[in-house]
Scaffold this motif. Structure first.
Motif, PDB file in Angstrom:
ATOM      1  N   ILE A  33       0.851  -1.258  -0.059  1.00 48.92           N
ATOM      2  CA  ILE A  33      -0.145  -0.033   0.000  1.00 48.92           C
ATOM      3  C   ILE A  33       0.894   1.219   0.264  1.00 48.92           C
ATOM      4  CG2 ILE A  33      -1.767   1.232   1.253  1.00 48.92           C
ATOM      5  CD1 ILE A  33      -2.894  -1.484   2.349  1.00 48.92           C
ATOM      6  N   ALA A  34       1.982   1.101   0.991  1.00 48.40           N
ATOM      7  CA  ALA A  34       2.865   2.362   1.017  1.00 48.40           C
ATOM      8  C   ALA A  34       3.575   2.595  -0.757  1.00 48.40           C
ATOM      9  CB  ALA A  34       3.919   2.004   1.765  1.00 48.40           C
ATOM     10  N   ARG A  35       3.858   1.607  -1.300  1.00 47.92           N
ATOM     11  CA  ARG A  35       3.987   1.565  -2.638  1.00 47.92           C
ATOM     12  C   ARG A  35       3.123   2.115  -3.716  1.00 47.92           C
ATOM     13  NH1 ARG A  35       5.755  -4.029  -5.363  1.00 47.92           N
ATOM     14  NH2 ARG A  35       3.252  -4.204  -4.926  1.00 47.92           N
ATOM     15  N   ALA A  36       1.840   1.900  -3.578  1.00 51.46           N
ATOM     16  CA  ALA A  36       0.787   2.372  -4.444  1.00 51.46           C
ATOM     17  C   ALA A  36       0.632   3.756  -3.984  1.00 51.46           C
ATOM     18  CB  ALA A  36      -0.291   1.521  -3.980  1.00 51.46           C
ATOM     19  N   ILE A  37       0.937   4.499  -2.801  1.00 47.24           N
ATOM     20  CA  ILE A  37       0.541   5.487  -2.597  1.00 47.24           C
ATOM     21  C   ILE A  37       1.684   6.600  -2.984  1.00 47.24           C
ATOM     22  CG2 ILE A  37      -1.385   4.994  -1.088  1.00 47.24           C
ATOM     23  CD1 ILE A  37       0.288   5.861   1.139  1.00 47.24           C
ATOM     24  N   LEU A  38       2.994   6.202  -3.228  1.00 47.13           N
ATOM     25  CA  LEU A  38       3.939   6.806  -3.250  1.00 47.13           C
ATOM     26  C   LEU A  38       3.893   8.155  -4.400  1.00 47.13           C
ATOM     27  CD1 LEU A  38       6.818   4.415  -3.403  1.00 47.13           C
ATOM     28  CD2 LEU A  38       6.609   6.067  -1.784  1.00 47.13           C
ATOM     29  N   ASN A  39       3.216   7.941  -5.130  1.00 48.17           N
ATOM     30  CA  ASN A  39       2.916   8.985  -6.279  1.00 48.17           C
ATOM     31  C   ASN A  39       1.733   9.996  -6.038  1.00 48.17           C
ATOM     32  OD1 ASN A  39       5.525   9.288  -7.854  1.00 48.17           O
ATOM     33  ND2 ASN A  39       4.869   7.212  -8.582  1.00 48.17           N
ATOM     34  N   LYS A  40       1.248   9.807  -4.877  1.00 45.12           N
ATOM     35  CA  LYS A  40       0.059  10.425  -4.498  1.00 45.12           C
ATOM     36  C   LYS A  40      -1.220  10.378  -5.417  1.00 45.12           C
ATOM     37  CE  LYS A  40       2.446  13.697  -1.677  1.00 45.12           C
ATOM     38  NZ  LYS A  40       2.625  15.156  -1.139  1.00 45.12           N
ATOM     39  N   PRO A  41      -1.599   9.049  -5.795  1.00 43.37           N
ATOM     40  CA  PRO A  41      -2.571   8.621  -6.948  1.00 43.37           C
ATOM     41  C   PRO A  41      -3.902   9.142  -6.434  1.00 43.37           C
ATOM     42  CG  PRO A  41      -2.105   6.877  -5.613  1.00 43.37           C
ATOM     43  CD  PRO A  41      -1.300   7.804  -5.058  1.00 43.37           C
ATOM     44  N   GLN A  42      -4.624   9.533  -7.665  1.00 43.93           N
ATOM     45  CA  GLN A  42      -6.006  10.139  -7.163  1.00 43.93           C
ATOM     46  C   GLN A  42      -7.100   8.728  -7.217  1.00 43.93           C
ATOM     47  OE1 GLN A  42      -5.889  12.734 -10.878  1.00 43.93           O
ATOM     48  NE2 GLN A  42      -7.433  13.611  -9.841  1.00 43.93           N
ATOM     49  N   ILE A  43      -6.670   7.538  -7.738  1.00 49.55           N
ATOM     50  CA  ILE A  43      -7.021   6.418  -7.736  1.00 49.55           C
ATOM     51  C   ILE A  43      -6.481   5.070  -7.126  1.00 49.55           C
ATOM     52  CG2 ILE A  43      -8.538   4.752  -8.827  1.00 49.55           C
ATOM     53  CD1 ILE A  43      -9.248   7.021 -10.876  1.00 49.55           C
ATOM     54  N   ILE A  44      -6.792   4.455  -6.133  1.00 47.31           N
ATOM     55  CA  ILE A  44      -5.971   3.242  -5.587  1.00 47.31           C
ATOM     56  C   ILE A  44      -7.157   2.181  -5.959  1.00 47.31           C
ATOM     57  CG2 ILE A  44      -5.149   2.140  -3.676  1.00 47.31           C
ATOM     58  CD1 ILE A  44      -4.397   4.822  -2.531  1.00 47.31           C
ATOM     59  N   LEU A  45      -6.559   1.003  -6.757  1.00 47.64           N
ATOM     60  CA  LEU A  45      -7.158  -0.107  -6.956  1.00 47.64           C
ATOM     61  C   LEU A  45      -6.484  -1.286  -5.993  1.00 47.64           C
ATOM     62  CD1 LEU A  45      -7.266   0.003 -10.847  1.00 47.64           C
ATOM     63  CD2 LEU A  45      -8.887   1.142  -9.492  1.00 47.64           C
ATOM     64  N   ALA A  46      -7.672  -1.879  -5.387  1.00 48.90           N
ATOM     65  CA  ALA A  46      -6.910  -3.065  -4.557  1.00 48.90           C
ATOM     66  C   ALA A  46      -7.843  -4.358  -4.783  1.00 48.90           C
ATOM     67  CB  ALA A  46      -7.413  -2.554  -2.919  1.00 48.90           C
ATOM     68  N   ASP A  47      -7.151  -5.118  -5.419  1.00 43.63           N
ATOM     69  CA  ASP A  47      -7.482  -6.242  -5.787  1.00 43.63           C
ATOM     70  C   ASP A  47      -7.404  -7.555  -4.805  1.00 43.63           C
ATOM     71  OD1 ASP A  47      -8.954  -8.188  -7.526  1.00 43.63           O
ATOM     72  OD2 ASP A  47      -7.681  -8.473  -9.113  1.00 43.63           O
TER      73      ASP A  47
END
Length: 225
Positions: free
Chosen positions: A153-167
């Motif tokens: 999750i930390a990796r997924a938010i590094l670039n401050k994304p507007q959308i996070i997809l968690a499968d």
């Protein structure tokens, strides 16, 4: 202020190998939304997510993701779009030959962060958000499954994304650990990112309320909880 949906699907059909997986989809996702996709295995939840990051083509209807027309998106723009998304997989996919810090730094370097002090600040910021601030030196195999998923999750938010997809981010975790992972994702949505999470664990829907869509009989339908 721009209040257009981050994702806007109208009458979309998802077809894979000549077979309609989901049809007539109407779906909107706005900043800060916390949205669940539920449904049995094979009903199209993961396929739906794949259309959002351009892994599966959309051939019918209108589909917009972060302003990109997903019916006509060019290959060069797909990689551009993916850099604006955070993706959390069930099977972690951490690089096993480097520690947590270096896993995160690898992503930042790959996405154009050239300033070392800015990278360090963002890595620590992301680790703080998932309550793993003292684990940067650890190798992935030294972490529990729940800890590894927090790093993902930390990796997924590094670039401050507007959308996070968690499968299915809790699929390989015990119930208590899984709940803590959903809690982290809920907190991230409260800070402004939109989150879509696929899950089989319906307890999460009560513990961390959000919008709910069900995949069933080739349809994606909103349901009230």
């Amino acid at each position: 202020m721009d209040i257009r949906p981050l994702i806007d699907y109208k009458k979309v059909t998802i077809n894979q190998q000549g077979f309609d997986i989901l049809t007539d989809i109407d779906f909107e996702l706005c900043a800060g939304d916390f949205t669940y996709l539920i449904g049995k295995v094979g009903t199209g939840k993961s396929s739906f997510l794949k259309t959002i990051y351009g892994e599966l083509e959309i051939t019918d209807g209108q589909a917009s993701v972060l302003g990109y027309d997903m019916r006509n998106i060019k290959a060069k723009h797909i990689s551009e779009l993916r850099r604006k998304l955070g993706i959390v997989f069930q099977d972690f996919q951490l690089l096993t030959d480097r520690n947590v810090h270096d896993n995160l730094e690898f992503v930042l370097k790959a996405t154009g962060w050239k300033n070392e002090s800015e990278r360090e600040f963002r890595i620590q910021e992301a680790l703080n958000m998932v309550k793993m601030e003292n684990k940067g030196y650890k190798m992935p195999n030294e972490l529990s499954g729940g800890e590894q998923q927090r790093i993902v999750i930390a990796r997924a938010i590094l670039n401050k994304p507007q959308i996070i997809l968690a499968d299915e981010p809790t699929g390989n975790l015990d119930g208590e650990t899984g709940s803590k992972i959903v809690e982290v994702l809920k907190q991230i949505s409260e800070q402004g990112s939109a989150v879509i999470i696929t899950t089989h664990n319906l307890n999460h829907l009560n513990d961390f309320p959000g919008k709910v869509y069900c995949c069933e009989n080739h349809r994606l339908s909103p349901i009230s909880t």
